[in-house]
Scaffold this motif. Sequence first.
Motif, mmCIF file in Angstrom:
data_model
loop_
_atom_site.group_PDB
_atom_site.id
_atom_site.type_symbol
_atom_site.label_atom_id
_atom_site.label_comp_id
_atom_site.label_asym_id
_atom_site.label_seq_id
_atom_site.Cartn_x
_atom_site.Cartn_y
_atom_site.Cartn_z
ATOM 1 N N TYR A 34 -12.730 -15.448 6.683
ATOM 2 C CA TYR A 34 -12.690 -13.995 6.844
ATOM 3 C C TYR A 34 -11.496 -13.395 6.093
ATOM 4 N N THR A 35 -10.319 -13.985 6.305
ATOM 5 C CA THR A 35 -9.104 -13.480 5.652
ATOM 6 C C THR A 35 -9.247 -13.537 4.139
ATOM 7 N N PHE A 36 -9.810 -14.653 3.656
ATOM 8 C CA PHE A 36 -9.989 -14.832 2.215
ATOM 9 C C PHE A 36 -10.966 -13.788 1.661
ATOM 10 N N VAL A 37 -12.115 -13.653 2.316
ATOM 11 C CA VAL A 37 -13.136 -12.703 1.838
ATOM 12 C C VAL A 37 -12.565 -11.284 1.805
ATOM 13 N N PHE A 38 -11.841 -10.915 2.849
ATOM 14 C CA PHE A 38 -11.321 -9.549 2.904
ATOM 15 C C PHE A 38 -10.131 -9.310 1.977
ATOM 16 N N SER A 39 -9.663 -10.370 1.297
ATOM 17 C CA SER A 39 -8.628 -10.150 0.290
ATOM 18 C C SER A 39 -9.251 -9.496 -0.943
ATOM 19 N N PHE A 40 -10.583 -9.526 -1.037
ATOM 20 C CA PHE A 40 -11.283 -8.911 -2.169
ATOM 21 C C PHE A 40 -11.864 -7.547 -1.803
ATOM 22 N N ASN A 41 -11.496 -7.059 -0.620
ATOM 23 C CA ASN A 41 -12.082 -5.806 -0.164
ATOM 24 C C ASN A 41 -11.441 -4.618 -0.883
ATOM 25 N N ASP A 42 -12.284 -3.710 -1.328
ATOM 26 C CA ASP A 42 -11.818 -2.549 -2.072
ATOM 27 C C ASP A 42 -11.368 -1.446 -1.108
ATOM 28 N N GLY B 124 -16.204 -2.816 -0.679
ATOM 29 C CA GLY B 124 -16.813 -3.333 -1.901
ATOM 30 C C GLY B 124 -15.897 -4.373 -2.511
ATOM 31 N N PHE B 125 -16.443 -5.116 -3.481
ATOM 32 C CA PHE B 125 -15.683 -6.202 -4.066
ATOM 33 C C PHE B 125 -14.743 -5.687 -5.159
ATOM 34 N N THR B 126 -13.516 -6.187 -5.157
ATOM 35 C CA THR B 126 -12.590 -5.854 -6.232
ATOM 36 C C THR B 126 -11.592 -6.993 -6.424
ATOM 37 N N LEU B 127 -11.091 -7.092 -7.661
ATOM 38 C CA LEU B 127 -10.051 -8.092 -7.927
ATOM 39 C C LEU B 127 -8.673 -7.438 -7.966
ATOM 40 N N ASP B 128 -8.659 -6.096 -7.807
ATOM 41 C CA ASP B 128 -7.405 -5.349 -7.925
ATOM 42 C C ASP B 128 -6.313 -5.865 -6.993
ATOM 43 N N ASN B 129 -6.701 -6.195 -5.761
ATOM 44 C CA ASN B 129 -5.707 -6.654 -4.795
ATOM 45 C C ASN B 129 -4.998 -7.902 -5.297
ATOM 46 N N TRP B 130 -5.749 -8.754 -5.992
ATOM 47 C CA TRP B 130 -5.168 -10.000 -6.494
ATOM 48 C C TRP B 130 -4.326 -9.736 -7.728
ATOM 49 N N THR B 131 -4.778 -8.837 -8.588
ATOM 50 C CA THR B 131 -4.037 -8.629 -9.837
ATOM 51 C C THR B 131 -2.804 -7.748 -9.617
ATOM 52 N N ASN B 132 -2.863 -6.848 -8.643
ATOM 53 C CA ASN B 132 -1.700 -5.996 -8.369
ATOM 54 C C ASN B 132 -1.216 -6.193 -6.939
ATOM 55 N N VAL B 133 -0.830 -7.434 -6.633
ATOM 56 C CA VAL B 133 -0.470 -7.739 -5.237
ATOM 57 C C VAL B 133 0.655 -6.853 -4.741
ATOM 58 N N CYS B 134 1.641 -6.619 -5.596
ATOM 59 C CA CYS B 134 2.856 -5.963 -5.120
ATOM 60 C C CYS B 134 2.698 -4.452 -4.975
ATOM 61 N N GLU C 289 -3.593 -6.528 0.396
ATOM 62 C CA GLU C 289 -2.653 -7.377 -0.330
ATOM 63 C C GLU C 289 -2.051 -8.449 0.579
ATOM 64 N N ALA C 290 -1.932 -8.139 1.878
ATOM 65 C CA ALA C 290 -1.428 -9.147 2.815
ATOM 66 C C ALA C 290 -2.387 -10.334 2.854
ATOM 67 N N ASN C 291 -3.690 -10.044 2.837
ATOM 68 C CA ASN C 291 -4.688 -11.120 2.802
ATOM 69 C C ASN C 291 -4.573 -11.924 1.518
ATOM 70 N N VAL C 292 -4.258 -11.233 0.413
ATOM 71 C CA VAL C 292 -4.122 -11.933 -0.874
ATOM 72 C C VAL C 292 -2.986 -12.947 -0.784
ATOM 73 N N ILE C 293 -1.825 -12.508 -0.287
ATOM 74 C CA ILE C 293 -0.672 -13.416 -0.207
ATOM 75 C C ILE C 293 -0.990 -14.591 0.704
ATOM 76 N N ALA C 294 -1.558 -14.294 1.885
ATOM 77 C CA ALA C 294 -1.885 -15.369 2.818
ATOM 78 C C ALA C 294 -2.875 -16.349 2.187
ATOM 79 N N SER D 294 -1.425 -17.519 7.641
ATOM 80 C CA SER D 294 -0.735 -16.745 8.678
ATOM 81 C C SER D 294 -1.480 -16.693 10.012
ATOM 82 N N PHE D 295 -0.755 -17.115 11.054
ATOM 83 C CA PHE D 295 -1.266 -17.130 12.415
ATOM 84 C C PHE D 295 -1.636 -15.713 12.868
ATOM 85 N N LEU D 296 -0.851 -14.734 12.453
ATOM 86 C CA LEU D 296 -1.134 -13.355 12.842
ATOM 87 C C LEU D 296 -2.414 -12.842 12.180
ATOM 88 N N LEU D 297 -2.584 -13.180 10.891
ATOM 89 C CA LEU D 297 -3.789 -12.712 10.192
ATOM 90 C C LEU D 297 -5.043 -13.356 10.761
#
Lengths: 266, 304
Positions: free
Chosen positions: A27-35, A45-55, A232-237, B133-136
């Motif tokens: 779930y966390t991984f999939v939602f890292s691509f959420n627009d 919707g699907f996007t790669l923006d979160n991954w390319t502009n994490v910060c 972006e938090a999902n991207v880092i995780a 992350s445990f929180l996520l």
Amino acid sequence: MRFSLGKWLLPLYSALALIFLLTPIVYTFVFSFNDSVKSNIVWVGFTLDNWTNVCDAQGVCAAFVTSILVGVVATLIATVLGTLLAIALARYRFRGRSVISLLLFLPMATPEVVLGAGLAAQFLTAGVPKGLGTIIIAHALFCLSFVVVTVKARVASLDPALEEAGRDLYGSAFQVFTRITLPLLMPGIIAAALLSFALSFDDFIITRFNNGGVETFPVFVYTAAARGMPPEANVIASAVFILALVIVVVAQTTSAARRKRLARAQ
Amino acid sequence: MAFAAFGSTAGPVEQAPRRRSWVALVLLLPGLAYLALFFLTPLVSLVLTSFQEPVEFGDVGQFQQAFKIENYATVIEAYWPHFLRAFGYAIVATVAALLIGYPLAYFIGVKCRSKPLLQAMLLTLVIAPFFISFLLRTLAWKQLMADDTPLVQALKSLSVLPADGHLTGTAFSVIFGLTYNFLPFMTLPIYTTLERLDTRYLEAGADLYASPATTFWKVTLPLSLPGIVSGTLLTFIPASGDYINASSSFLGSAQTQMVGNAIEANFLGLLNYPEAAALSVILMGLILVIVGIYVRRTGTEDLL
């Protein structure tokens, strides 16, 4: 015959248990691509923006860097102190050994909220301002016991004859330690350091009591949970997850290959 | 594997020759000093803080040392339901994690023994949650259990859940979260003992005409007891002190608050340090008593 019932029941049950364990990760991984921009709850919707502009998300990268810094320093302290303790406990007999073992077990048996509140109460009484330093002190403390347990197991499995051989060949105590003991303990020490870093990186409860406004990654996630989680938090995780998984798989395959080589050599 | 550390790693040989004890002292001193300074002293200051009283005409969060033992009576009166919930939830979550984790550990540790690659892969999957992350992860469950998800809709159409019912914010979701979060801590120690289990004992049981069930109860289970004890402790202790799962921004609500939530609210929110400290001292004391009795009853003192 034996376990005929378990033939299909047990694998199925285990598969379900693993699905249970892995669902939130997927779930966390999939939602890292959420627009989505702010609250990452509904699939847009699907996007790669979160991954390319994490910060781009405010504070997320700074929190990540803080977590890495805390993890590295705390792991360094815990690994050095813990390895020395483990060697002493596994190799020497002295009075009070069982008391020391108990003292090392206690932090693991103390709920995090008590450890956190205790340290915070002490810093308050002593007038120490909370911040990066107090986070590191707290993390090194709870990692220490885990390092001792991990390294101690390795010391116990070490053949003392190897060190004796070193001494017989006129190696000084220092040489025997640096050339024989330490290299042989290295796999255990590395495992302990990795465990320690993982524990530190994911700690929230103890950090929360001692951070004094400094944001680690889990603190960032906790605050964001109330006001809306940036994807972006999902991207880092997810990125950390993939990296850790790669490290484990590489470690497992190399150690399996080494075992195979040893088996062939014998 | 680093996580074997969670298991009972009592060294098989205690070969500790008595030699140069000053070396041992040098090795021990830095670590022990650290523990004394940052583990024992904080526990002492927690006890001292729990007896403090407010400074007269002082600001919020200003306290002075006293011997106000009434703090304990106050917090017990105000927060006894929090203690009941904490230990109740933790016990149910521990049992649930055991019921899920034991068969899983048995499958990986005993059934997959002939396939080392599969075994290593499955073990990696068990520890995989540690890497994210445990929180996520907890938040992910919150969103999966939210009111408009297919899961909740299905439960409602099956009348398992009333039409106006919720999954999140209930005792169920908190226990579910605790079970989930500590399941790897339960599974790994059991795995380490089962992985070393000599299967010839099981064959001996079968040869002596014991049914698989009898062999399990009389042979497998007793032999894996050290793993079960480690696993239940590693689940029960953090679960009873947890406050993430029960907090309102995660899986809980105002009705599911545990002691951890009360400690956090008093210490960080209300700046009522003495009451937070008194709650912590009681929590720690109760856990030590429970763990002490449990370890003695199961006859595994040497595990510590």
